[in-house]
Design a protein around this motif. Structure first.
Motif, PDB file in Angstrom:
ATOM      1  N   LYS A 180       0.864  -1.188   0.000  1.00  0.00           N
ATOM      2  CA  LYS A 180       0.000   0.000   0.000  1.00  0.00           C
ATOM      3  C   LYS A 180       0.891   1.225   0.000  1.00  0.00           C
ATOM      4  O   LYS A 180       1.907   1.237   0.702  1.00  0.00           O
ATOM      5  N   LYS A 182       0.998   5.739  -0.008  1.00  0.00           N
ATOM      6  CA  LYS A 182       0.258   6.954   0.298  1.00  0.00           C
ATOM      7  C   LYS A 182      -0.021   7.721  -0.992  1.00  0.00           C
ATOM      8  O   LYS A 182       0.791   7.702  -1.917  1.00  0.00           O
ATOM      9  N   ASP A 211      -3.748   4.972  -0.180  1.00  0.00           N
ATOM     10  CA  ASP A 211      -4.301   5.522   1.062  1.00  0.00           C
ATOM     11  C   ASP A 211      -4.148   7.030   1.082  1.00  0.00           C
ATOM     12  O   ASP A 211      -3.034   7.554   1.059  1.00  0.00           O
ATOM     13  N   ASN A 213      -5.468   8.920   3.562  1.00  0.00           N
ATOM     14  CA  ASN A 213      -5.497   9.340   4.968  1.00  0.00           C
ATOM     15  C   ASN A 213      -6.511  10.449   5.265  1.00  0.00           C
ATOM     16  O   ASN A 213      -6.248  11.358   6.058  1.00  0.00           O
ATOM     17  N   GLU A 237      -8.202   3.817  -0.035  1.00  0.00           N
ATOM     18  CA  GLU A 237      -8.417   3.908   1.433  1.00  0.00           C
ATOM     19  C   GLU A 237      -8.588   5.346   1.919  1.00  0.00           C
ATOM     20  O   GLU A 237      -7.850   6.235   1.520  1.00  0.00           O
ATOM     21  N   GLU A 238      -9.515   5.522   2.832  1.00  0.00           N
ATOM     22  CA  GLU A 238      -9.808   6.807   3.485  1.00  0.00           C
ATOM     23  C   GLU A 238      -9.682   7.999   2.541  1.00  0.00           C
ATOM     24  O   GLU A 238      -8.873   8.901   2.776  1.00  0.00           O
ATOM     25  N   GLU A 263     -10.160   2.788  10.139  1.00  0.00           N
ATOM     26  CA  GLU A 263      -9.076   2.831  11.131  1.00  0.00           C
ATOM     27  C   GLU A 263      -9.233   4.001  12.097  1.00  0.00           C
ATOM     28  O   GLU A 263      -8.653   3.984  13.175  1.00  0.00           O
TER      29      GLU A 263
END
Ligand code: MG
Length: 386
Positions: A180, A182, A211, A213, A237-238, A263
């Protein structure tokens, strides 16, 4: 069985790099040791726990509220009918006089305490935690190994597409088959180059997750989502704020790309809202609740029950945090896999020293408890605490 002493300290976590929102310089977590009066091989049985990764230490909360309640309680109220420390009873005593809602950092403090309690309990029974959980909740059936992926690809300031590719290659050399990275701290065009470089090394887009975040607003999340949809990525993700369920629902309606989040939801009550209102799709999406950040196992089990109610399998759960507590949950409770942080967030990132990643999976140690002592760098710190 009695608790003789509880010690808590701040543990500095070293990790280079940043995600789209957070630079990890100076990051800490709380570490806790609970010493019991049970003796094995001439030594007292001690349970260890820590507050997962990414949320700073919660020593104040532990010292001022949760530990005093536990140490003030009559010893017999902390035990079950076997006469052993009962993590559920301890949890309820520690949570006395706490109002519902407003979970925040309190959930991390309970997660820290709960990890140490389960470590203690499993050691008292002489079982690895994954086995204890499988016996209690899955008729003894545990997964022999757990799928893990290497979570990295942080922004380090001087990074390039080449350094990212080298990093991913390093994970594959360690035995990982999925990774994964960022996104969201660079312009979209730069991130797409990073994504393509990572896919090139991994050999397949469905081995790569990305991701953000929680950084994006709806328009940006959609723009990224559409650009990422040209690849069959593992998950996105997020994309937006963890509590923006409408954003999540719009993305789920608009994109076929699998989405992942959870998360930063710290309670079964928040998880229930996600399952009810965020349009998440049980046939493809991924849930990443981290027991170390969200009140520990007593509340995590409630979340797992909710999954069944809402048509989800526990296999959709891939906990955040890359730690051994979640790895035990994954094997013992039949979750889908676990995050892993090879080389970052030391000394907490990674699993027991002797555990190799083979074809993207890890087996679990047979030693009693959670297994924190089996990670020598972490064990050095834990031992010095006592
Ligand atoms: Mg994440």
């Amino acid at each position: 069985m009695k608790i003789k002493r509880i010690v808590e300290k701040d543990l500095p976590i070293s990790s280079p790099g940043a995600n789209a929102v957070v630079d990890f310089a100076g990051l800490t977590t709380s570490v806790l040791a609970i010493e019991s009066d049970l003796v094995r091989n001439g030594r007292p049985i001690v349970g260890y726990g820590f507050g997962s990764i990414g949320r700073w230490s919660v020593g104040g909360l532990l010292r001022e509220r949760f530990l005093p309640r536990l140490t003030a309680a009559p010893a017999e109220t902390l035990l079950d009918e076997q006469g052993l420390i009962d993590p559920f009873a301890c949890w309820h005593i520690a949570m006395a006089n706490e109002k519902p809602g407003g979970h925040g950092e309190r959930a991390v403090a309970l997660g820290t305490l709960d990890m140490a309690l389960w470590d203690l309990r499993a050691k008292a029974e002489g079982l690895p935690l994954w086995q204890l959980l499988a016996e209690r909740y899955r008729h003894g059936e545990a997964d022999e190994s757990v799928a893990v992926y290497a979570a990295g690809g942080y922004y380090r300031g001087d990074d390039t597409v080449k350094s990212l590719a080298d990093e991913i290659r390093g994970y594959m050399d360690l035995g990982y088959t999925a990774a994964k990275i960022k996104i969201g701290a660079a312009p979209l065009a730069t991130d797409i180059k990073r994504v393509e470089a990572a896919i090139d090394v991994l050999g397949s887009a469905d081995a790569l997750a990305v991701d953000a975040n929680g950084r994006f607003d709806l328009d940006t999340a959609l723009a990224y989502g559409r650009a990422l949809s040209q690849y069959d990525l593992r998950w996105y993700e997020e994309p937006g704020d963890p509590l923006d369920f409408r954003l999540q629902a719009v993305l789920a309606e608009t994109l076929s790309l699998p989405l992942a989040t959870g998360e930063n939801l710290f309670s079964s009550a928040d998880a229930r809202n996600l399952l009810r209102y965020a349009g998440m799709r049980p046939d493809r999406d991924v849930l990443q609740f981290d027991c170390g950040l969200s009140y520990g196992l007593p509340d995590y089990l409630k979340t797992l029950d909710l999954l069944t109610t809402h048509g989800w399998s526990a296999r959709a759960v891939h906990p955040h945090g890359g730690h051994q507590m979640s790895l035990n949950l994954a094997a013992g409770l039949g979750l889908g896999g676990n995050e892993s942080y090879p080389g970052v967030f030391q000394p907490l990132g990674g699993f027991a020293d002797g555990i190799r990643v083979e074809s993207g999976r890890v087996r679990l140690p047979d030693a009693p408890g959670v297994g924190l002592e089996l990670k020598s760098e972490l064990w050095r710190f834990l031992r010095e605490m006592l």
